[in-house]
Design a protein around this motif. Structure first.
Motif, PDB file in Angstrom:
ATOM      1  N   ASN A   1     -70.642  28.885 -44.680  1.00  0.00           N
ATOM      2  CA  ASN A   1     -71.048  28.572 -43.206  1.00  0.00           C
ATOM      3  C   ASN A   1     -69.858  29.398 -42.326  1.00  0.00           C
ATOM      4  OD1 ASN A   1     -73.002  27.155 -44.083  1.00  0.00           O
ATOM      5  ND2 ASN A   1     -71.905  25.137 -43.987  1.00  0.00           N
TER       6      ASN A   1
ATOM      7  N   ALA B   1     -78.301  23.974 -35.595  1.00  0.00           N
ATOM      8  CA  ALA B   1     -77.662  23.000 -36.591  1.00  0.00           C
ATOM      9  C   ALA B   1     -78.121  21.725 -36.084  1.00  0.00           C
ATOM     10  CB  ALA B   1     -76.156  22.944 -36.811  1.00  0.00           C
TER      11      ALA B   1
ATOM     12  N   SER C   1     -72.434  29.602 -29.107  1.00  0.00           N
ATOM     13  CA  SER C   1     -72.064  28.385 -29.729  1.00  0.00           C
ATOM     14  C   SER C   1     -73.101  27.657 -29.628  1.00  0.00           C
ATOM     15  CB  SER C   1     -70.837  27.813 -29.094  1.00  0.00           C
ATOM     16  OG  SER C   1     -69.621  28.587 -29.487  1.00  0.00           O
TER      17      SER C   1
ATOM     18  N   ASP D   1     -65.297  23.224 -34.624  1.00  0.00           N
ATOM     19  CA  ASP D   1     -65.033  24.487 -35.555  1.00  0.00           C
ATOM     20  C   ASP D   1     -66.333  25.531 -35.008  1.00  0.00           C
ATOM     21  OD1 ASP D   1     -63.064  23.814 -37.022  1.00  0.00           O
ATOM     22  OD2 ASP D   1     -64.268  23.266 -38.686  1.00  0.00           O
ATOM     23  N   ILE D   2     -67.473  24.868 -34.816  1.00  0.00           N
ATOM     24  CA  ILE D   2     -68.439  25.911 -34.298  1.00  0.00           C
ATOM     25  C   ILE D   2     -68.121  26.403 -32.773  1.00  0.00           C
ATOM     26  CG2 ILE D   2     -69.835  24.100 -33.279  1.00  0.00           C
ATOM     27  CD1 ILE D   2     -72.338  25.530 -34.905  1.00  0.00           C
ATOM     28  N   TRP D   3     -67.470  25.612 -32.027  1.00  0.00           N
ATOM     29  CA  TRP D   3     -67.054  26.063 -30.601  1.00  0.00           C
ATOM     30  C   TRP D   3     -65.955  26.882 -30.557  1.00  0.00           C
ATOM     31  CZ3 TRP D   3     -70.596  25.030 -27.040  1.00  0.00           C
ATOM     32  CH2 TRP D   3     -71.584  23.983 -27.380  1.00  0.00           C
TER      33      TRP D   3
ATOM     34  N   SER E   1     -73.253  19.572 -36.078  1.00  0.00           N
ATOM     35  CA  SER E   1     -72.477  20.516 -36.449  1.00  0.00           C
ATOM     36  C   SER E   1     -71.570  19.870 -37.551  1.00  0.00           C
ATOM     37  CB  SER E   1     -71.803  21.178 -35.390  1.00  0.00           C
ATOM     38  OG  SER E   1     -71.021  20.600 -34.499  1.00  0.00           O
TER      39      SER E   1
ATOM     40  N   TYR F   1     -72.062  20.489 -41.129  1.00  0.00           N
ATOM     41  CA  TYR F   1     -72.064  22.028 -41.727  1.00  0.00           C
ATOM     42  C   TYR F   1     -70.715  22.357 -41.977  1.00  0.00           C
ATOM     43  CZ  TYR F   1     -77.146  21.928 -41.295  1.00  0.00           C
ATOM     44  OH  TYR F   1     -78.300  21.589 -41.247  1.00  0.00           O
ATOM     45  N   PHE F   2     -69.765  21.862 -40.826  1.00  0.00           N
ATOM     46  CA  PHE F   2     -68.177  22.155 -40.778  1.00  0.00           C
ATOM     47  C   PHE F   2     -67.567  20.951 -41.018  1.00  0.00           C
ATOM     48  CE2 PHE F   2     -70.467  25.370 -38.444  1.00  0.00           C
ATOM     49  CZ  PHE F   2     -70.142  26.528 -39.066  1.00  0.00           C
TER      50      PHE F   2
ATOM     51  N   LEU G   1     -70.533  32.275 -39.548  1.00  0.00           N
ATOM     52  CA  LEU G   1     -69.760  32.045 -38.294  1.00  0.00           C
ATOM     53  C   LEU G   1     -68.900  33.318 -37.788  1.00  0.00           C
ATOM     54  CD1 LEU G   1     -69.603  30.100 -35.923  1.00  0.00           C
ATOM     55  CD2 LEU G   1     -67.721  29.078 -37.051  1.00  0.00           C
TER      56      LEU G   1
ATOM     57  N   LEU H   1     -75.991  28.089 -31.746  1.00  0.00           N
ATOM     58  CA  LEU H   1     -75.396  28.035 -33.152  1.00  0.00           C
ATOM     59  C   LEU H   1     -75.623  26.111 -33.298  1.00  0.00           C
ATOM     60  CD1 LEU H   1     -72.571  29.905 -34.059  1.00  0.00           C
ATOM     61  CD2 LEU H   1     -74.830  29.961 -35.033  1.00  0.00           C
ATOM     62  N   VAL H   2     -75.117  25.577 -32.459  1.00  0.00           N
ATOM     63  CA  VAL H   2     -75.329  24.113 -32.099  1.00  0.00           C
ATOM     64  C   VAL H   2     -76.699  23.652 -32.505  1.00  0.00           C
ATOM     65  CG1 VAL H   2     -74.725  21.940 -31.034  1.00  0.00           C
ATOM     66  CG2 VAL H   2     -72.998  23.482 -31.524  1.00  0.00           C
TER      67      VAL H   2
END
Length: 134
Positions: A46, A94, A87, A107-109, A98, A101-102, A50, A90-91
């Motif tokens: 993941n 998901a 971001s 983390d995704i931001w 998020s 997955y993280f 990213l 991606l959210v």
């Protein structure tokens, strides 16, 4: 398995039982908030996806900023806006969860945003020079 039962009217008079009931609720809510076990291979994959996405975004947004002729803070704001937009996408991909997955929801931001600035500047200055200077 602990099951919370509602208090009966005679239990409301006893403060000791009320506190026990309160602490059972706290323990149950803590158990619900515990994270499920995550695979380290899946987490690594993941993060790899990213960082690849952030690098590609940095290159494309740098190229677009250079072709549009953005300079100064306008170019950096364009990068921050495009990173924020990615971001959000991606959210959404998901399913707005998020943390599944993280390790962290942030983390995704934030992962890879600062590292992508150098790629952004490289493509931004290169294409700005090609289109607007020469």
């Amino acid at each position: 398995m602990n099951v919370i039962t509602p208090l009966t009217p005679d239990q409301h008079n006893s403060r000791f039982i009320t506190f026990q009931h309160y602490f059972k609720q706290i323990n149950l809510s803590r158990m619900k908030k515990e994270k499920e076990a995550l695979s380290s291979v899946a987490l690594q994959g993941n993060f790899s996806v990213l960082h690849y996405s952030r690098t590609a975004l940095s290159a494309v947004s740098g190229a677009v900023a250079g072709v549009l002729g953005l300079y100064g803070f306008h170019g950096f704001f364009f990068y921050l806006f495009s990173s924020l937009l990615m971001s959000v996408l991606l959210v959404g991909k998901a399913n707005f969860n998020s943390q599944r997955y993280f390790l962290s929801g942030w983390d995704i931001w934030t992962a890879g945003v600062a590292g992508g600035i150098s790629t952004f500047i490289l493509f931004w200055t290169f294409l700005y020079g090609l289109v607007h200077v020469y």
